[in-house]
Design an enzyme around this catalytic site. Structure first.
Site, short mmCIF file in Angstrom:
data_model
loop_
_atom_site.label_atom_id
_atom_site.label_comp_id
_atom_site.label_asym_id
_atom_site.label_seq_id
_atom_site.Cartn_x
_atom_site.Cartn_y
_atom_site.Cartn_z
N CYS A 1 -0.57 -7.61 6.85
CA CYS A 1 -1.11 -8.42 5.74
C CYS A 1 0.00 -8.94 4.84
O CYS A 1 -0.16 -9.02 3.62
CB CYS A 1 -2.11 -7.63 4.90
SG CYS A 1 -3.57 -7.15 5.81
N GLN B 1 0.84 1.42 -2.48
CA GLN B 1 1.68 2.24 -1.61
C GLN B 1 2.50 3.29 -2.36
O GLN B 1 3.32 3.98 -1.77
CB GLN B 1 2.64 1.36 -0.80
CG GLN B 1 1.95 0.48 0.21
CD GLN B 1 1.20 1.29 1.27
OE1 GLN B 1 1.55 2.43 1.58
NE2 GLN B 1 0.16 0.71 1.82
N HIS C 1 1.76 -8.03 -0.32
CA HIS C 1 0.57 -7.92 0.52
C HIS C 1 -0.34 -9.11 0.18
O HIS C 1 -0.35 -9.57 -0.96
CB HIS C 1 -0.12 -6.60 0.16
CG HIS C 1 -1.27 -6.22 1.02
ND1 HIS C 1 -2.53 -6.77 0.89
CD2 HIS C 1 -1.37 -5.31 2.04
CE1 HIS C 1 -3.35 -6.21 1.78
NE2 HIS C 1 -2.67 -5.33 2.49
N ASP D 1 1.11 -3.85 -8.19
CA ASP D 1 0.29 -3.40 -7.06
C ASP D 1 0.84 -2.04 -6.65
O ASP D 1 1.90 -1.94 -6.03
CB ASP D 1 0.40 -4.43 -5.94
CG ASP D 1 -0.20 -3.95 -4.62
OD1 ASP D 1 -0.58 -2.75 -4.52
OD2 ASP D 1 -0.28 -4.76 -3.69
N LYS E 1 -5.61 5.49 -0.12
CA LYS E 1 -4.20 5.62 0.27
C LYS E 1 -3.54 6.80 -0.44
O LYS E 1 -2.33 6.99 -0.36
CB LYS E 1 -3.45 4.33 -0.04
CG LYS E 1 -3.90 3.15 0.83
CD LYS E 1 -3.10 1.92 0.49
CE LYS E 1 -3.74 0.64 1.01
NZ LYS E 1 -3.57 0.46 2.45
#
Ligand SMILES: Cc1ncc(COP(=O)(O)O)c(C=O)c1O
Lengths: 401, 138
Positions: free
Chosen positions: A360, A199, A119, A196, A222
């Protein structure tokens, strides 16, 4: 036992009763009533600034705020609350690491290794610190099915690599990366790892000690919590050694005009009045997730993904992007003869919310040679009925083209 | 070329979204494609998702503005047909005076002009108006 998505849907005011076919969960999830209630209750009964005043309300607010931090620390299995820094979200967490850690250790000849799957928020902060420090930014290639190319990763992971940053789950394709393996390789090469986790948090149980990563960043919104709050896990020894990033109130121990001593962890990295209500909402979201069997949840979401994938691949002219064996509940696709924007607009007319565009992740789109994709992403309240509506919507869309 | 009154008339007869979008897609098919060689970065109107190329040409004799616009998305091409019906071949003042929001609102397509949709339509209109402003200034 199987996960009861219909019962879960009743926990979410915006989902309840089939009001919305919401398949844009990778962008943000809906919020369960327990989270909304926690935020409301905080403002109604406890609102005060934290860590500052000698009055009962402030004590209660501080306690709620710090107890939310303890919820998060427990949920991700951090060693202590000192390792959980509140942020605005994943983006801020990565920027904090890039600027504070990266800014202090990187120099000319050093390397930061990312991947083509990232991302933008796990690309651009590194570009900026690399430009500031003279370090070099390399990106491991992705394979045609959307996995990180391990050979290329290894080849680019050289002795000069100081930081390796990659996503746990790809927001564009759903690929679940082998975090433990990538971390082990990076550590063997002497690099610090930044994951990261944006998600992953809503779908998988994350254990930062098991991963053995140095940093893990994620966003509350999220994972069923409010927007504007997130957390950064950091290994205590590293956080301790890192310089503060933003400065102001809250993060200091003592200030004279000449010099400042900084507050202890994690407050050193929390300048200014924090998002107290958001943190409490995130704590409540963790509580909500703790009440769910993680394996049943993963099996439910995987079932939605597999069903949608197999139904969609039977539609003529549909091409699925991201076919790695290990995937989170994200389904990216293209329809022959249509731009993703066309598909998104026509699905929207049918009351089906999907995301279209580059997600993104422009370098990844370029790598795959597509202008963008249509992305359906699932969460715990989605059901096979939603999958059926999506498939019917895609068939109808096809009849327009 | 699509005539604005025809568009208005047709929309009046279309009452469900399916018919409206089929009509928009049909309109899009009537928009001439831009020569691929002209699809350069300078001609690109930066929308968020679909690519839109715009080539304006001011006819020095008549003072009218002629537009060629293309996109890689079908629905956007349909919207382009409506934009062309509103603007193409008109003088700069006429273009600047035209109430495009009013038109899209009348056709119940205002959502496509919204800055949040990112389909480039808003940017397209802004670009046409700035070309018209420059032409009006000379
Ligand atoms: C993989 C990934 N990383 C980072 C982000 C950025 O998260 P946020 O905007 O909440 O900071 C997102 C969200 O879109 C994401 O999907």
């Amino acid at each position: 036992m199987t996960f009861d998505a219909e019962a879960a849907a009743r926990d979410f005011p915006l989902i309840e009763g089939g009001k919305n076919v919401y398949l844009d969960n990778a962008a943000t999830t809906q919020k369960p009533a327990v989270v909304l209630d926690a935020v409301r209750r905080y403002y109604e009964t406890t609102n005060a600034n934290v860590h500052r005043a000698a009055h009962a309300l402030s004590d209660a607010a501080t306690q709620a705020f710090e107890s939310a931090r303890a919820d998060v620390a427990r949920w991700i299995n951090a060693n202590s609350t000192a390792e959980v820094v509140w942020t605005r979200g994943t983006t801020e967490g990565i920027n904090l690491v890039a600027h504070s850690y990266g800014g202090s250790v990187l120099g000319p000849g050093d390397r930061v290794l990312i991947t083509e799957l990232e991302h933008h928020s796990n690309i651009v902060p590194w570009q900026i610190v690399c430009a500031q420090t003279g370090a070099d930014l390399a990106a491991a290639k992705v394979t045609a099915d959307g996995r990180i190319d391990i050979d290329d990763f290894e080849a680019k992971l050289d002795g000069a690599t100081k930081i390796v940053a990659f996503g746990h789950v790809s927001n564009a394709l759903g690929t679940v990366n082998p975090v433990r393996d990538l971390v082990a390789r990076a550590r063997a090469a002497g690099a610090v790892t930044v994951v990261d986790g944006a998600q992953a948090m809503a779908h998988f149980h994350v254990d930062v000690q098991d991963f053995d990563c140095d940093f893990y960043a994620f966003s509350g919104h999220k994972m069923y919590a409010p927007t504007g709050i997130g957390a950064l896990y950091g290994r205590e020894t590293l956080l301790e050694a890192m310089p503060p990033w933003q400065a102001g109130g809250e993060m200091i121990e003592e200030v004279t005009i000449e010099a400042t001593t900084y507050a202890r962890l994690p407050f050193k990295f929390e300048a200014g009045t924090p998002n107290i209500a958001g943190a409490i909402g995130l704590g409540a979201a963790v509580g909500y997730l703790e009440g769910i069997d993680t394996e049943e949840l993963a099996a439910h979401e995987d079932h939605l993904l597999r069903t949608a994938t197999s139904r969609l691949s039977q539609v003529e002219g549909v091409r699925i992007l991201g076919t790695a064996p290990d995937k989170g509940p994200v389904l990216s696709f293209l329809m022959q003869g249509a731009h993703p924007h066309d598909v998104g607009t026509l699905l929207d007319q049918q009351g089906i919310a999907v995301r279209t565009g580059h997600h993104c992740a422009m370098p990844l789109m370029r790598r795959l040679g597509v202008p963008g994709t249509v992305r359906a992403s699932f969460a715990l309240y989605n059901s096979l009925t939603d999958v059926e509506r999506l498939i019917a919507g895609v068939h109808k869309t096809r009849s327009f083209l | 070329m699509t005539d604005l009154d025809e568009v208005r008339g047709a929309f009046e007869l279309l009452d469900d979204w399916e018919d409206r979008y089929r009509f928009i897609l049909d309109l899009g098919r009537s928009v001439p494609e831009l020569d691929p060689e002209l699809k350069t970065d300078e001609r690109l109107v930066r929308g968020c998702q679909s690519l839109v190329w715009l080539v304006p040409r001011l006819d020095a004799e008549t003072g009218r503005l002629h537009l060629t616009i293309d996109s890689d998305a079908h629905i956007v091409r349909g919207l382009i047909a409506i934009v062309l019906a509103a603007y193409d071949g008109n003088g700069p003042d006429e273009i600047l005076d035209f109430d495009i929001e009013g038109l899209f609102s009348e056709l119940d397509l205002l959502q496509h002009l919204s800055p949040t949709r990112g389909n480039g339509l808003r940017a397209m209109v802004a670009r046409i108006r700035s070309v018209a402003e420059n032409a009006a200034a000379v």
